[in-house]
Design a protein around this motif. Sequence first.
Motif, PDB file in Angstrom:
ATOM      1  N   ALA A 104       3.364 -64.653  19.895  1.00 54.79           N
ATOM      2  CA  ALA A 104       1.913 -64.655  19.731  1.00 54.79           C
ATOM      3  C   ALA A 104       1.522 -63.753  18.574  1.00 54.79           C
ATOM      4  N   GLY A 105       0.333 -63.992  18.023  1.00 54.22           N
ATOM      5  CA  GLY A 105      -0.084 -63.304  16.806  1.00 54.22           C
ATOM      6  C   GLY A 105      -0.081 -61.794  16.884  1.00 54.22           C
ATOM      7  N   ASP A 106      -0.322 -61.231  18.061  1.00 57.60           N
ATOM      8  CA  ASP A 106      -0.362 -59.775  18.188  1.00 57.60           C
ATOM      9  C   ASP A 106       0.921 -59.204  18.770  1.00 57.60           C
ATOM     10  N   ALA A 107       1.958 -60.050  18.922  1.00 56.09           N
ATOM     11  CA  ALA A 107       3.210 -59.584  19.493  1.00 56.09           C
ATOM     12  C   ALA A 107       4.125 -59.049  18.396  1.00 56.09           C
ATOM     13  N   LEU A 191      -0.432 -70.935  20.956  1.00 53.50           N
ATOM     14  CA  LEU A 191      -0.263 -72.297  21.434  1.00 53.50           C
ATOM     15  C   LEU A 191       0.455 -72.364  22.784  1.00 53.50           C
ATOM     16  N   PRO A 192       1.577 -71.668  22.982  1.00 56.29           N
ATOM     17  CA  PRO A 192       2.192 -71.735  24.317  1.00 56.29           C
ATOM     18  C   PRO A 192       1.248 -71.270  25.423  1.00 56.29           C
ATOM     19  N   GLY A 193       0.418 -70.259  25.120  1.00 54.19           N
ATOM     20  CA  GLY A 193      -0.563 -69.814  26.101  1.00 54.19           C
ATOM     21  C   GLY A 193      -1.581 -70.889  26.419  1.00 54.19           C
ATOM     22  N   LEU A 194      -2.024 -71.634  25.400  1.00 56.35           N
ATOM     23  CA  LEU A 194      -2.959 -72.733  25.634  1.00 56.35           C
ATOM     24  C   LEU A 194      -2.314 -73.829  26.482  1.00 56.35           C
ATOM     25  N   ILE A 195      -1.050 -74.135  26.201  1.00 62.82           N
ATOM     26  CA  ILE A 195      -0.363 -75.169  26.975  1.00 62.82           C
ATOM     27  C   ILE A 195      -0.205 -74.729  28.429  1.00 62.82           C
ATOM     28  N   ALA A 196       0.169 -73.470  28.629  1.00 64.47           N
ATOM     29  CA  ALA A 196       0.289 -72.954  30.000  1.00 64.47           C
ATOM     30  C   ALA A 196      -1.046 -73.021  30.722  1.00 64.47           C
TER      31      ALA A 196
END
Length: 212
Positions: A104-107, A191-196
Amino acid sequence: MSGEGPSLRERRRAETQRMIQSHAMRLFTEHGYDATTVNHVARASGVSTMTVYRHFPTKEDLVLHDRYDPLIAARVAARPADEPLVRRIGRTLVETTREVVGPAGDAPGARSAPEKDLLLARLRLMMDTPALRARHLDGQFATQKAIVDALLGDAPDPEAEFRTWVAASTCLAAMYVALMRWAHEDGRPDLPGLIAAALGDAFDDDFGDALG
């Protein structure tokens, strides 16, 4: 021999495909999908038009071709057999997407991954081009079939086959909605967060444990 990595010929073929697709996506983005011909792509790639067609049988394939269906199918099949179908499929979709787009962008270690940029460009073109939207439906069906075949084998029970098709199609529909939102927001959300989240809404379950 089985168990070994791709042969030199296979690696060269994959490299040529990536090179041609990269030039095609650049031209489509700069000049528009309809205004760019396969001949334009061939000249930019330094290959013949026939070489382009050997790797990409149609112009639409230059945008929509990817290598993910076999990977997703293998990973779904490898998950524990006692896991509910939608979790086997949904978790695989989230985890595979994380590998494609990166953290993720902030990771820590987050960066602009080439695969992420390619995916975003493909989605933008698909949203703007009716012919690509129509072909995407064929691609989604192929992904569903790859998942179903991987889970059921050659002679599935009709009821099990029905349930598996329902699970696969619903998971992919939820993923599609997440992809469209991600593209509309220029790839800014995770994106993975949105899919989850989309899977969670569809099945009233928590897929956040697949985010890694």
